[in-house]
Each structure stands twice: as structure tokens, then as C-alpha cells.
Design a protein around this motif. Structure first.
Motif, PDB file in Angstrom:
ATOM      1  N   TYR A 146     -23.560 -11.283 -34.839  1.00  0.00           N
ATOM      2  CA  TYR A 146     -22.482 -11.541 -33.890  1.00  0.00           C
ATOM      3  C   TYR A 146     -22.447 -13.032 -33.599  1.00  0.00           C
ATOM      4  O   TYR A 146     -23.497 -13.691 -33.516  1.00  0.00           O
ATOM      5  N   ASN A 149     -17.146  -2.123 -38.929  1.00  0.00           N
ATOM      6  CA  ASN A 149     -18.072  -2.414 -37.835  1.00  0.00           C
ATOM      7  C   ASN A 149     -18.423  -3.899 -37.878  1.00  0.00           C
ATOM      8  O   ASN A 149     -19.544  -4.289 -38.149  1.00  0.00           O
ATOM      9  N   GLY A 150     -17.393  -4.732 -37.657  1.00  0.00           N
ATOM     10  CA  GLY A 150     -17.614  -6.162 -37.637  1.00  0.00           C
ATOM     11  C   GLY A 150     -17.341  -6.794 -38.991  1.00  0.00           C
ATOM     12  O   GLY A 150     -16.823  -6.160 -39.926  1.00  0.00           O
ATOM     13  N   THR A 181     -20.063 -10.274 -18.823  1.00  0.00           N
ATOM     14  CA  THR A 181     -21.002 -10.670 -19.873  1.00  0.00           C
ATOM     15  C   THR A 181     -22.420 -10.748 -19.317  1.00  0.00           C
ATOM     16  O   THR A 181     -22.633 -10.905 -18.115  1.00  0.00           O
ATOM     17  N   GLN A 217     -25.877   2.291 -31.521  1.00  0.00           N
ATOM     18  CA  GLN A 217     -26.028   2.244 -32.976  1.00  0.00           C
ATOM     19  C   GLN A 217     -27.497   2.307 -33.375  1.00  0.00           C
ATOM     20  O   GLN A 217     -27.851   2.952 -34.367  1.00  0.00           O
ATOM     21  N   SER A 274     -22.919  -0.700 -27.003  1.00  0.00           N
ATOM     22  CA  SER A 274     -22.571  -0.194 -28.328  1.00  0.00           C
ATOM     23  C   SER A 274     -23.697  -0.442 -29.329  1.00  0.00           C
ATOM     24  O   SER A 274     -24.014   0.434 -30.153  1.00  0.00           O
ATOM     25  N   ILE A 275     -24.309  -1.611 -29.260  1.00  0.00           N
ATOM     26  CA  ILE A 275     -25.429  -1.917 -30.165  1.00  0.00           C
ATOM     27  C   ILE A 275     -26.601  -0.984 -29.901  1.00  0.00           C
ATOM     28  O   ILE A 275     -27.238  -0.479 -30.836  1.00  0.00           O
ATOM     29  N   ARG A 330     -26.311  -7.569 -39.882  1.00  0.00           N
ATOM     30  CA  ARG A 330     -25.354  -7.361 -38.779  1.00  0.00           C
ATOM     31  C   ARG A 330     -25.520  -8.500 -37.799  1.00  0.00           C
ATOM     32  O   ARG A 330     -26.565  -8.672 -37.178  1.00  0.00           O
ATOM     33  N   ALA A 340     -20.357  -4.411 -22.692  1.00  0.00           N
ATOM     34  CA  ALA A 340     -19.907  -3.234 -23.439  1.00  0.00           C
ATOM     35  C   ALA A 340     -20.439  -3.261 -24.866  1.00  0.00           C
ATOM     36  O   ALA A 340     -20.812  -2.218 -25.425  1.00  0.00           O
ATOM     37  N   ARG A 341     -20.476  -4.440 -25.478  1.00  0.00           N
ATOM     38  CA  ARG A 341     -20.985  -4.532 -26.849  1.00  0.00           C
ATOM     39  C   ARG A 341     -22.489  -4.315 -26.878  1.00  0.00           C
ATOM     40  O   ARG A 341     -23.022  -3.748 -27.842  1.00  0.00           O
ATOM     41  N   GLU A 375     -22.985 -12.446 -23.979  1.00  0.00           N
ATOM     42  CA  GLU A 375     -22.659 -11.249 -24.737  1.00  0.00           C
ATOM     43  C   GLU A 375     -21.983 -10.233 -23.821  1.00  0.00           C
ATOM     44  O   GLU A 375     -22.485  -9.923 -22.741  1.00  0.00           O
TER      45      GLU A 375
END
Length: 402
Positions: free
Chosen positions: A53, A336-337, A270, A227, A223-224, A51, A219-220, A216
Motif C-alpha cells: 500500500y 485487490n489493489g 486514519t 484477509q 480489511s487487511i 501486497r 477501514a483498510r 492508514e
């Protein structure tokens, strides 16, 4: 009018009639069933997918200092070559030393006078102590003690003044405090500089290693974290980071996480994350825009080629599979990406599903299909699976063709 018989015209008419009959015989009647459409399929299986980014970044100097004078004076020499590496303590500029040399000599003379007064004061104190009670009073002794102490204090003061004078004399040579590359001098010989002036005389920058700040979305990041807490993402012990330069080439050194920022930018939303990269060839310069691919961990998912999917107006991601009865079935996927040229699909497929990746044109729900096992390479080219006895593989279709 007299008519003539032409046998050739009759023969031509007969031939045309026979041809029309043949065409009608070969054309299937309207509504007749067609054979199943051949489609290329690949077998879907879950796998541990990295995974990652891709984040925008900007290079920041590992160390950078603006060279300023600590004393004032006229510049007499420029001692370095711009653009060349220098080490800590390397002299870069020299200022006029005349006044500072004179101040140093004066401080040395003051120290000598102070040191000479100490033995005289101590001898007077010894005599006063010996004559106390006969030739001198207690007050005389106390006065002699104070004089001796003052003489010793004068020596300490003179030593300090000499140290300051010598230090200011040494500051007439302006040196670099760090290792790096020296920039072009911003002054010339003959210019007058002052202590602590606002304008820098030059800038020294250390380029190896170098920092890269990546950005980054907050919000992401949340989310990470979710997860990871749900167990969907297994984080690596250390982050894998690769860097892509502005010309598209990959940097040959991996990065090391230094620290994430503890604040979020109110204008961009960010969070800055700083990495350190080796930069021995000094290709990365401060201020350069870069792209970094950060591998956070692994996730159990299906890799679905992007060419096999469509995105609807509502944003839903769909794909076709060949069902057990060789009927076309459309599935809605949750991605998911991405990884390379494939979606990382976490829901919508089951192990063993036959994903249709070729022959997608005009597919309808429930249509009969004839699955043909194929493979797809890194360039998106679809090829039939080679027979076991020959080992050959013929191109099926180019990437992006259906």
C-alpha cells in the motif's frame, strides 16, 4: 451542325468501364464474413504477489528540544554557530555570573561556620557526660546532645545550600541536552532572560535518524486483518517500507516499524503508524510530506496489466480472454489493489486463460480471434514473442494502444 468522330473518347470510356468492373470484383459483397481479428495474448498463471500500500506520511524529528534558561540573567555571550552539529553538553549561551558567584561564596562561608561549630558542640557534650552525676545534671547532658545534633544538621544544610548555589552558577552556561543541529538564536547579547520563560532561546533538532508518521484508513486496516484471518494474505515477519521524497526520488534507507497509534483520528478516520528511517545526509526534514510504500505480505493472485481492462459505469472491472475455440469472452474480475502497472486479481480468471492485452478495439462477445503470443515490459510496451530460432522481437504496439 456537323459532328466529327473522335476515337480517343471511345477508348477512355472503355477503360473507365473496365476499372469499375475491377473495383466491384475486388469489393466483398455486403454481409460477407471477415477473417478472425488478430489479438495479442498472454498466458495467465497464479503467482505470489507482494501486497503493498502507498501511504501519505509526514516527517517528525527524532529528538527536538527548545532551549530555555534555568536561571535568570543578562545574556553575555552566544557560544555556538547556527546550523552546525552540536553534541550533548555543548554550551550555547552564557549569562552574567556575578550574582551567582557571590551566592556561591556566601554558601561556602556558611558551610565553614557550620563545620566550625560542630567540634565545639561535641566537646561540650563530652564534658557534660563525664561530669554527669557530680558536676552536671541529666538535663545538662541532654541539652549538650541537642546542641551537637543541631551543629551537625547545620553542616548538612550548609552543604545543600552550597550545592544549590554551585548548580545555579553552572546554569549560567546554557547547554544543549541532545545531539543535533542548532537553529538560529532567538535572542541577542544583552537580552534579559528569566528562569522557565515561555520563549525559547534556540531550538536543537536531531535529524538522524528521523521518524515518519504514515496515515492508514482504519477501514483498510480492518480489511487487511480480515484477509489475514481468512488466509488470503500471508503477512511478512517484518514490514518492508520504502520512502519517496517530495521530488519523486526514493530514499536509500529502509524503515523500521516503531509502533502504531492506538487511536483513530475523528476528523480523517486514519490511524497513525510511526516508522524510523536512517537519515545520514539529512535530506528529510521535520514537517516534510512524503509517500511510503509498505509491503505487508504476499497474496496468491493473477497480475493483469491495467491496459487490458476496462472499468464500467457500475464500477465493475472487466477483461477479454481468448476462449478454447478462439472466441472472445468477456470476464468480470475482482481486484485487490495494484502492483506496478497491473491489477492484483483474485477472482475471475483461471490458470491457463489467454488474456487479450492487444487488439482490443471493437471486440464483441463471441467474436472470432486469432491469438498471437506477446509479452509486455515494465513500460507497458507490447512485443510479439520472438521465434525460437531467431531470438528477435519486433514491437507490436506502444503502451496504451489497442
Amino acid at each position: 451542325m456537323k459532328q466529327f468522330y473522335r476515337p480517343g473518347l471511345k477508348i477512355v470510356a472503355v477503360l473507365l468501364a473496365l476499372a469499375a468492373s475491377a473495383v466491384q470484383a475486388q469489393t466483398p459483397p455486403a454481409g460477407a464474413a471477415r477473417g478472425p481479428a488478430k489479438v495479442g495474448i498472454i498466458d495467465m498463471q497464479r503467482a505470489a504477489v507482494k501486497r503493498s500500500y502507498t501511504l501519505p506520511g509526514r516527517a517528525v524529528a527524532f529528538e527536538q528540544t527548545e532551549i530555555r534558561p534555568r536561571v535568570g540573567g543578562v545574556v553575555t555571550d552566544i557560544l555556538y554557530s547556527p546550523g552546525q552539529p552540536i553534541s550533548p553538553g555543548t554550551p550555547m549561551f552564557r549569562l552574567d555570573r556575578t550574582s551567582y558567584e557571590a551566592a556561591t561564596q556566601s554558601a561556602r562561608a556558611a558551610l565553614a561556620r557550620a563545620q566550625a561549630a560542630v567540634p565545639v558542640a561535641e566537646a561540650a557534650l563530652d564534658r557534660a557526660k563525664k561530669l554527669e552525676g557530680s558536676g552536671s545534671t541529666r538535663a545538662t547532658v541532654e541539652s549538650a546532645e541537642a546542641t551537637a545534633a543541631q551543629a551537625r544538621a547545620d553542616v548538612l544544610s550548609a552543604e545543600a545550600a552550597l550545592k544549590i548555589a554551585e548548580t545555579e552558577l553552572s546554569w549560567t552556561e546554557v547547554a544543549s541536552p541532545i545531539e543535533g543541529i542548532a537553529g538560529v538564536a532567538q535572542i541577542s547579547v544583552g537580552d534579559l532572560v528569566t528562569a522557565g520563560q515561555a520563549d525559547a532561546m534556540a531550538i536543537v533538532t536531531r535529524l538522524d535518524p528521523i521518524y515518519v508518521d504514515m496515515f492508514e484508513p482504519s477501514a483498510r486496516i480492518l480489511s487487511i486483518q480480515d484477509q489475514i484471518e481468512r488466509g488470503e494474505l500471508k503477512p511478512n515477519e517484518t514490514l518492508e517500507v520504502t520512502l519517496t521524497l517530495e521530488n519523486g526520488q526514493s530514499h536509500n534507507s529502509g524503515g523500521t516499524l516503531i509502533a502504531p497509534s492506538v487511536t483513530v483520528s475523528p476528523s480523517t478516520g486514519t490511524q497513525d503508524i510511526r516508522f524510523r528511517f536512517d537519515n545520514p545526509d539529512r535530506r528529510i526534514l521535520p514537517g516534510m510530506f512524503l509517500r511510503g510504500e509498505v509491503v505487508l505480505g504476499t497474496v496468491e493472485a493473477f497480475l493483469v496489466p491495467q491496459r487490458a481492462t476496462t472499468r464500467g459505469r457500475d464500477g465493475a472491472l472487466t477483461a477479454w480472454i481468448a476462449g478454447p475455440d478462439n472466441k472472445a469472452v468477456q470476464r468480470k474480475l475482482e481486484a485487490n489493489g495494484t502492483h506496478a502497472n497491473a491489477w492484483i486479481v483474485t477472482a475471475g480468471l483461471e490458470p491457463g486463460d489467454q488474456l487479450i492485452i492487444d487488439g482490443l478495439s471493437n471486440l464483441r462477445e463471441g467474436a472470432d480471434v486469432a491469438p498471437v503470443p506477446v509479452t509486455i515490459d515494465a513500460n507497458g510496451v507490447v512485443r510479439d514473442v520472438a521465434p525460437a530460432d531467431t531470438g528477435s522481437a519486433d514491437p507490436k504496439a506502444a503502451a496504451g494502444s489497442e
